[in-house]
Design a protein around this motif. Structure first.
Motif, PDB file in Angstrom:
ATOM      1  N   ALA A 146      53.331 -56.201 -56.953  1.00 44.85           N
ATOM      2  CA  ALA A 146      52.812 -57.449 -57.515  1.00 44.85           C
ATOM      3  C   ALA A 146      53.020 -57.481 -59.020  1.00 44.85           C
ATOM      4  O   ALA A 146      52.853 -56.471 -59.698  1.00 44.85           O
ATOM      5  N   ALA A 147      53.389 -58.656 -59.507  1.00 41.87           N
ATOM      6  CA  ALA A 147      53.586 -58.821 -60.955  1.00 41.87           C
ATOM      7  C   ALA A 147      53.143 -60.230 -61.347  1.00 41.87           C
ATOM      8  O   ALA A 147      53.216 -61.153 -60.536  1.00 41.87           O
ATOM      9  N   TYR A 148      52.713 -60.373 -62.578  1.00 39.91           N
ATOM     10  CA  TYR A 148      52.337 -61.681 -63.085  1.00 39.91           C
ATOM     11  C   TYR A 148      53.578 -62.437 -63.521  1.00 39.91           C
ATOM     12  O   TYR A 148      54.420 -61.910 -64.227  1.00 39.91           O
ATOM     13  N   GLN A 149      53.702 -63.685 -63.090  1.00 37.89           N
ATOM     14  CA  GLN A 149      54.780 -64.549 -63.582  1.00 37.89           C
ATOM     15  C   GLN A 149      54.421 -65.106 -64.963  1.00 37.89           C
ATOM     16  O   GLN A 149      55.275 -65.240 -65.830  1.00 37.89           O
ATOM     17  N   THR A 150      53.178 -65.501 -65.107  1.00 35.09           N
ATOM     18  CA  THR A 150      52.678 -65.961 -66.414  1.00 35.09           C
ATOM     19  C   THR A 150      51.421 -65.168 -66.726  1.00 35.09           C
ATOM     20  O   THR A 150      50.833 -64.547 -65.833  1.00 35.09           O
ATOM     21  N   VAL A 169      51.529 -65.455 -59.715  1.00 27.75           N
ATOM     22  CA  VAL A 169      51.949 -64.088 -59.393  1.00 27.75           C
ATOM     23  C   VAL A 169      53.203 -64.108 -58.532  1.00 27.75           C
ATOM     24  O   VAL A 169      53.567 -65.135 -57.951  1.00 27.75           O
ATOM     25  N   SER A 185      43.519 -64.816 -60.415  1.00 23.61           N
ATOM     26  CA  SER A 185      44.615 -63.922 -60.017  1.00 23.61           C
ATOM     27  C   SER A 185      44.481 -63.539 -58.547  1.00 23.61           C
ATOM     28  O   SER A 185      45.471 -63.521 -57.809  1.00 23.61           O
ATOM     29  N   VAL A 232      47.095 -64.320 -55.462  1.00 29.56           N
ATOM     30  CA  VAL A 232      47.652 -63.321 -54.535  1.00 29.56           C
ATOM     31  C   VAL A 232      47.458 -63.789 -53.094  1.00 29.56           C
ATOM     32  O   VAL A 232      48.380 -63.738 -52.267  1.00 29.56           O
TER      33      VAL A 232
END
Lengths: 202, 161
Positions: free
Chosen positions: B39-43, B75, B100, B104
């Motif tokens: 998982a990674a944050y886009q913004t 995300v 967040s 998800v």
């Protein structure tokens, strides 16, 4: 849950913001924007602080990758219209009469902030002699990786104060600020002896 | 209780439904889901205030009703096959972590990834709560309605008398 790189954290951005304020208050003073073992460079730290969804940004040297563009939140704009311009220090963009946004006499705050990336802002063959607000008498800064043409162009852009641009010179870790009120002259050191006499030279 | 007759909510209503469920349930589910995927944050997730715009009902003029707490997160989850799935949430809450977690859940349910059934249970639970709340509000609104036709009828009777 999901980790975010330090450069995007609120604590880091508050610290970097204070450092940028210090840099603009004392032009020519090198401030460290990155922390130890930080992968991101000083320019990205500065952009993370200065950018939000209301800001337009031009990346002239394609330094910002897709993920960082999304995280910065800034909109892309042509270099002549952007609030912030990011460029490499090695040379002016191709094209005659290129100029960042200078603002006008009623809205001088619309002048762009130009962030230049070079090899070093603490030592190098190019000497900048600075005078003006925030500087006692004169400050001398030695930099490397910045084409003198940038500083000649800057001289024209800030020539009709209060219009003009504010500049931030960055290397990987440090930044120095050149607000439009700072007067600047350049000298290139050509010999090894001259370079060896620089403060901090090995 | 999850009812087989409960209609499936549209994706645009998932975040509002998950907001009705206890926050710790959503956050702990999201934490377990992020362990399965990369998982990674886009913004950068943000929490703050937003101005709620409205239009007056007479002239249609825009105005700002007031400030609302607003949290936003976007995300990207990458599964074992390297496929990326996006999720986002924009919620009326002052909690970037909760936004967040909802983002998800949004990604997992939209892509029907393993774990989506647990998310679906929470969405339907929250959706049911939202439907109940809407019913109560409608009933309250109905009680405030006035029938002016009765007043006209009373005036006619007085004049005739």
């Amino acid at each position: 849950m999901i980790t975010l790189d330090t450069v995007w954290s609120a604590q880091s951005q508050q610290r970097v913001y204070r450092k940028l304020l210090e840099a603009f208050s004392f032009p020519g003073r090198a401030v460290r924007l990155t922390q130890e073992a930080s992968a991101e460079n000083a320019a990205l730290h500065a952009l993370a602080v200065l950018c939000d969804k209301a800001i337009t940004l031009a990346d002239l040297s394609d330094q910002i990758n897709g993920s960082d563009w999304a995280r910065l939140g800034a909109k892309r704009a042509p270099a002549g219209k952007a609030d912030l311009v990011l460029a490499g220090g090695e040379g002016l963009p191709a094209g005659e009469d290129w100029s960042p946004r200078l603002g006008d006499v009623y809205q001088p705050h619309l002048g762009a902030t130009v962030i230049l990336c070079g090899r070093s802002v603490t030592s190098g063959p190019l000497q900048l002699a600075l005078t003006g607000p925030g500087i006692q008498d004169q400050a001398c800064v030695s930099v490397d990786g910045f084409d003198p043409a940038w500083f000649e162009a800057r001289g024209q852009w800030v020539g009709q104060y209060p219009m003009g641009v504010d500049c931030i010179l960055c290397d990987h870790h440090h930044a120095i600020a050149l607000p439009r009120t700072t007067t600047l002259s350049t000298t290139t050191l050509n010999t090894a002896n001259e370079l060896a006499q620089l403060p901090g030279a090995v | 209780m999850v009812d087989s007759n409960t209609p499936v909510l549209d994706r645009s209503q998932w975040a509002a439904a998950l907001l009705k469920v206890p926050a710790e349930d959503v956050v702990s589910l999201a934490e377990s889901l992020t362990k399965r995927y990369s998982a990674a944050y886009q913004t950068v997730p943000q929490a703050g205030l937003g101005l709620m715009g409205f239009r007056d009902s007479v002239m249609g003029e825009p105005f700002y009703l007031g400030e609302i707490p607003l949290s936003v997160a976007q995300v990207r989850l990458t599964d074992e096959e390297g496929q990326a799935h996006g999720g986002a949430a924009q919620v009326m809450a002052d909690d970037a972590g909760l936004a967040s977690a909802i983002a998800v859940c949004d990604a997992v349910l939209a892509a029907e990834l393993p774990g989506c059934e647990q998310v679906r249970v929470l969405v339907e639970q929250g959706g049911g709560q939202n439907a109940n709340d809407a019913k109560v509000r409608r009933a309250m609104l109905d009680r405030t309605r006035v029938s002016f036709s009765l007043m006209n009828h009373a005036d006619d009777q007085e004049q005739a008398g």
